[in-house]
Structure formats: structure tokens, C-alpha cells
Design an enzyme around this catalytic site. Structure first.
Site, short mmCIF file in Angstrom:
data_model
loop_
_atom_site.label_atom_id
_atom_site.label_comp_id
_atom_site.label_asym_id
_atom_site.label_seq_id
_atom_site.Cartn_x
_atom_site.Cartn_y
_atom_site.Cartn_z
N CYS A 25 0.82 -1.22 0.00
CA CYS A 25 0.00 0.00 0.00
C CYS A 25 0.85 1.27 0.00
O CYS A 25 0.35 2.34 -0.31
CB CYS A 25 -0.93 -0.01 1.20
SG CYS A 25 -1.90 -1.51 1.28
N ASN A 57 -10.09 -0.30 0.27
CA ASN A 57 -8.63 -0.27 0.24
C ASN A 57 -8.15 -0.83 -1.10
O ASN A 57 -8.32 -2.01 -1.37
CB ASN A 57 -8.11 -1.11 1.42
CG ASN A 57 -6.59 -1.18 1.49
OD1 ASN A 57 -5.89 -0.78 0.56
ND2 ASN A 57 -6.09 -1.69 2.60
N HIS A 59 -3.39 6.81 2.65
CA HIS A 59 -3.80 5.48 2.24
C HIS A 59 -5.14 5.16 2.93
O HIS A 59 -5.33 5.47 4.09
CB HIS A 59 -2.75 4.45 2.63
CG HIS A 59 -3.20 3.06 2.35
ND1 HIS A 59 -3.72 2.71 1.13
CD2 HIS A 59 -3.28 1.95 3.13
CE1 HIS A 59 -4.07 1.44 1.17
NE2 HIS A 59 -3.82 0.96 2.37
N1 COA Z 1 -18.24 -8.50 9.91
C1 COA Z 1 -18.61 -8.76 11.16
N2 COA Z 1 -17.74 -9.12 12.13
C2 COA Z 1 -16.44 -9.21 11.78
C3 COA Z 1 -15.99 -8.95 10.48
C4 COA Z 1 -16.95 -8.59 9.52
N3 COA Z 1 -16.61 -8.32 8.26
N4 COA Z 1 -14.66 -9.12 10.45
C5 COA Z 1 -14.27 -9.47 11.68
N5 COA Z 1 -15.35 -9.54 12.49
C6 COA Z 1 -15.40 -9.88 13.90
C7 COA Z 1 -14.19 -10.65 14.37
O1 COA Z 1 -14.35 -12.01 14.09
C8 COA Z 1 -14.16 -10.34 15.82
O2 COA Z 1 -15.01 -11.23 16.46
P1 COA Z 1 -14.56 -11.93 17.82
O3 COA Z 1 -14.31 -10.81 18.80
O4 COA Z 1 -15.74 -12.79 18.17
O5 COA Z 1 -13.31 -12.69 17.49
C9 COA Z 1 -14.79 -8.96 15.93
O6 COA Z 1 -15.42 -8.71 14.68
C10 COA Z 1 -13.81 -7.85 16.24
O7 COA Z 1 -12.64 -8.06 15.53
P2 COA Z 1 -11.43 -7.07 15.65
O8 COA Z 1 -10.29 -7.62 14.89
O9 COA Z 1 -11.19 -6.65 17.05
O10 COA Z 1 -12.05 -5.79 14.91
P3 COA Z 1 -11.35 -4.42 14.68
O11 COA Z 1 -12.11 -3.35 15.35
O12 COA Z 1 -9.88 -4.50 14.92
O13 COA Z 1 -11.56 -4.22 13.10
C11 COA Z 1 -10.29 -4.47 11.10
C12 COA Z 1 -11.05 -5.18 12.20
C13 COA Z 1 -9.75 -5.51 10.13
C14 COA Z 1 -11.26 -3.56 10.36
C15 COA Z 1 -9.15 -3.63 11.72
O14 COA Z 1 -8.40 -4.43 12.59
C16 COA Z 1 -8.24 -3.04 10.69
O15 COA Z 1 -8.60 -2.15 9.97
N6 COA Z 1 -6.97 -3.53 10.67
C17 COA Z 1 -6.01 -3.03 9.72
C18 COA Z 1 -6.25 -3.73 8.42
C19 COA Z 1 -5.51 -3.10 7.30
O16 COA Z 1 -5.29 -1.93 7.31
N7 COA Z 1 -5.15 -3.92 6.31
C20 COA Z 1 -4.57 -3.47 5.11
C21 COA Z 1 -3.22 -2.90 5.34
S1 COA Z 1 -2.77 -1.90 4.02
#
Ligand code: COA
Length: 336
Positions: free
Chosen positions: A122, A293, A263
Site C-alpha cells: 500500500c 482499500n 492510504h
Molecule cells: N463483519 C462482522 N464481524 C467481523 C468482520 C466482519 N466483516 N470481520 C471481523 N469480524 C469480527 C471478528 O471475528 C471479531 O469477532 P470476535 O471478537 O468474536 O473474534 C470482531 O469482529 C472484532 O474483531 P477485531 O479484529 O477486534 O475488529 P477491529 O475493530 O480491529 O476491526 C479491522 C477489524 C480488520 C477492520 C481492523 O483491525 C483493521 O482495519 N486492521 C487493519 C487492516 C488493514 O489496514 N489492512 C490493510 C493494510 S494496508
């Protein structure tokens, strides 16, 4: 930790034209609700994404890049024969080789150029712009086409709700040349990486470590795998640090930044970076809600959108910031 290097005595190298391309097909949060166990509410609250674009199966990364490149050339009022170098930032190349940049060269018929890809996920578009800058500043080339293009849908597992809601397809392009306007153009950049956490974001198979096999396909190893929480924490720290550092070392306050072009991985990460600088939301360019993204294409499309639609004025500051797999992160400052 040592301070990253700084551009000394910047040479005036500016953007002469910009263009972008997005596939027509829209994949909404409501569509995803039918594919995996998720909800519009969860996706919107946790990421800021409402919809993303998905390319047709027959359309490759280079096809989108060629459309964006042709638009950038037309906007610059230049012919393909005037381009000396083509850099494409991508992690979704058409194939392992040849480079996507060479396929773009063929597609736009830029016979006088040499072409190569940059792989910094990214952060790739910022790395590619910095490469273009240094090649032009050293007088090795005059005119460079820089593209960020991704078909993220080709490596997204649409059965995995942790990742499939996040990504989209698109391409952005700019043409860079030396200008006779000192103090304008790209004035500074910061490039950083930390390979210790290289596996937080990866496509495990398809390379030399785990070549494609029936078992790699069966185990869905050709798709993005991500440690979402770790990436999130890292991204907030890295984005804040690079945003504040490049502003401070160029003596810029929040009110001096006309457009922050971040980004677009997660709206909460962008808000944290902007808050660290004290930047008002009205100066942040968001496209995450529409496109998700797009990896290297996010900042490329964002920059092209700002140039074409927000029409910066002389003296405006455009600040690109990004993080991605590697882990890589960085920033690049343009004075219009
Ligand atoms: N819909 C519903 N629930 C979802 C889900 C979705 N699409 N994806 C994950 N969950 C659930 C998980 O399973 C988790 O459940 P659990 O607590 O029972 O295990 C819960 O939601 C919370 O997960 P968590 O990882 O704490 O959520 P979060 O607030 O961290 O958000 C992301 C998840 C992926 C959005 C966030 O971590 C993020 O943006 N990370 C960076 C990713 C990124 O930037 N990637 C590209 C890099 S360039």
C-alpha cells in the site's frame, strides 16, 4: 531509532498531469451481507467503507493501469513517446513476470521508455514517486509515468469476512517532469520499512517458497492473509509518526496542509493520523467510503482525484501518507 534521511536541496520536479480509472461494477456492503456473515453497520463503523469497485474477470491490473495512464498523458497534453521511464506500483501484477510496467508500456506504445514495477504494497505509490523523483533529479530521465494499480479482488478470499469487506480495484497515474519553478513540486519524502513483521500481511503461496499446487489451492493460500489487529496498531503509530515528522521537518503546521491524501485502509487509522497533526477533517481527502482499500492504487487515485477535482492552487501543500505490507510506510510532500 535513527531518523530517516531527508531530501536535500530539492530539485523542482512537478506533476504535469493525472488520471485514474475505476471499474464500473460496485460491490456494496449489502452485497457482502449475502456472501459472508457481516453487516453494513459493522463494516461502516469499523472501517468507514460503504462500497468498493470490482473489475470484470477478464480485466487485469495492467488494463486498468493503461486506462489511467492514457488519461494522465492526455491531461498532461503529452504523447507516449515523450515518456522516458514507467514505474508501476502493484502487488497484483498481471503475472509473476514480465512486469506490469512493461505491459503498460506496450499498452500505451511508449517505445522510448524503460519500465519496472515497485513492490511496497500500500506504500508502493509513494515509493514509486520517490523513485521517479530521484531518477529525474539526477538528470538520468526527463519525463516519468508513475502508476499505482491493483486488482485486489484477484487475491481476496470472498469467503473470509475478516478481509473480503476491505479491498477494491482501481488505478491512478501521474506524469512527473522537471519544472523551472524553484520550491515547487515534490519537496520531501520519507520511506521506511520494518521486515520483522513481514508476515502480518501476506499472500502465502504462489511464490518460490510455496509454489502453486493442488494443496496450496485447497488450503486457500493464494489469498490475502492478515493479522488485522496487529496491523491496525502498527498502522496508527506509523501513520502518526510519518505525518507529523514530514510536516515538522518542513516547518509546516496543520493549517499549512491543504490536502492530506492518506492510504485508505481504515477511516479510524486516517482520523488518528490527522488528529496527531491537529488537521481538520475538511482537509482530508477520503475515498475509502466509495472504493475501499485499493492498496497502491488508493493514494494514486486519491492524488489524481485531488488534482483533477479539487484543483490545487500555487503554494498549496498536498501530503501523501501510507502504510502497508512489509511492513512499509512513508510520506511525500508536494508544494503545488
Ligand atoms: N463483519 C462482522 N464481524 C467481523 C468482520 C466482519 N466483516 N470481520 C471481523 N469480524 C469480527 C471478528 O471475528 C471479531 O469477532 P470476535 O471478537 O468474536 O473474534 C470482531 O469482529 C472484532 O474483531 P477485531 O479484529 O477486534 O475488529 P477491529 O475493530 O480491529 O476491526 C479491522 C477489524 C480488520 C477492520 C481492523 O483491525 C483493521 O482495519 N486492521 C487493519 C487492516 C488493514 O489496514 N489492512 C490493510 C493494510 S494496508
Amino acid at each position: 531509532m535513527e531518523l530517516p534521511p531527508q531530501v536535500k536541496n530539492p530539485v523542482p520536479i512537478a506533476i504535469r498531469g493525472a488520471g485514474y480509472y475505476l471499474p464500473d461494477r460496485v460491490l456494496t456492503n449489502a452485497d457482502l451481507e449475502k456472501m459472508v456473515e457481516t453487516s453494513d453497520e459493522w463494516i461502516t463503523e469499523r472501517t468507514g467503507i460503504k462500497e468498493r469497485r470490482v473489475a470484470d474477470p477478464a480485466m487485469s491490473t495492467s488494463d486498468m493501469a493503461i486506462c489511467a495512464a492514457k488519461r494522465a498523458l492526455a491531461n498532461a497534453n503529452m504523447q507516449p513517446g515523450e515518456i522516458d521511464m514507467i514505474i508501476c506500483a502493484t502487488i497484483t501484477p498481471d503475472m509473476q513476470f514480465p512486469s506490469t510496467a512493461c505491459l503498460i508500456q506496450k499498452g500505451i506504445d511508449a517505445r522510448g521508455a524503460f519500465a519496472f514495477d515497485v513492490s511496497a504494497a500500500c506504500t508502493g505509490f509513494i515509493y514509486a514517486l520517490a523513485n521517479a523523483y530521484t531518477f529525474i533529479a539526477s538528470d538520468y530521465v526527463k519525463n516519468v509515468l508513475v502508476i499505482g494499480a491493483e486488482k485486489m479482488s484477484s487475491i481476496t478470499d470472498y469467503t473470509d469476512r475478516n478481509t473480503c469487506v476491505l479491498f477494491g480495484d482501481g488505478a491512478g497515474a501521474v506524469v512527473l517532469s522537471r519544472t523551472d519553478n524553484p520550491g515547487h513540486g515534490i519537496v520531501d519524502f520519507i520511506l521506511e520499512s520494518d521486515g520483522r513483521n513481514a508476515l502480518w500481511l501476506q499472500v502465502p503461496a504462489g511464490g518460490s517458497r510455496i509454489p502453486a499446487s493442488t494443496s496450496s489451492i485447497g488450503e486457500r493460500m493464494h489469498y490475502i492473509s492478515m493479522e488485522g489487529r496487529e496491523v491496525f496498531k502498527f498502522a496508527v503509530t506509523a501513520m502518526k509518526r510519518t505525518t507529523v515528522r514530514i510536516a515538522e521537518r518542513n516547518n509546516l503546521k496543520a493549517e499549512d496542509i491543504t490536502w492530506l491524501i492518506p492510504h485508505q485502509a481504515n477511516k479510524r487509522i486516517i482520523d488518528a493520523a490527522a488528529a496527531a497533526l491537529g488537521l481538520d477533517a475538511s482537509h482530508i481527502h477520503f475515498n475509502i467510503q466509495k472504493y475501499g482499500n485499493m492498496s497502491a492504487a488508493s493514494t494514486a487515485v486519491g492524488l489524481a482525484e485531488v488534482i483533477l477535482e479539487k484543483k490545487p492552487k500555487a503554494g498549496d501543500h498536498l501530503l501523501l501518507v501510507a502504510f502497508g505490507a512489509g511492513m512499509t510506510w512513508g510520506s511525500l510532500l508536494i508544494r503545488w
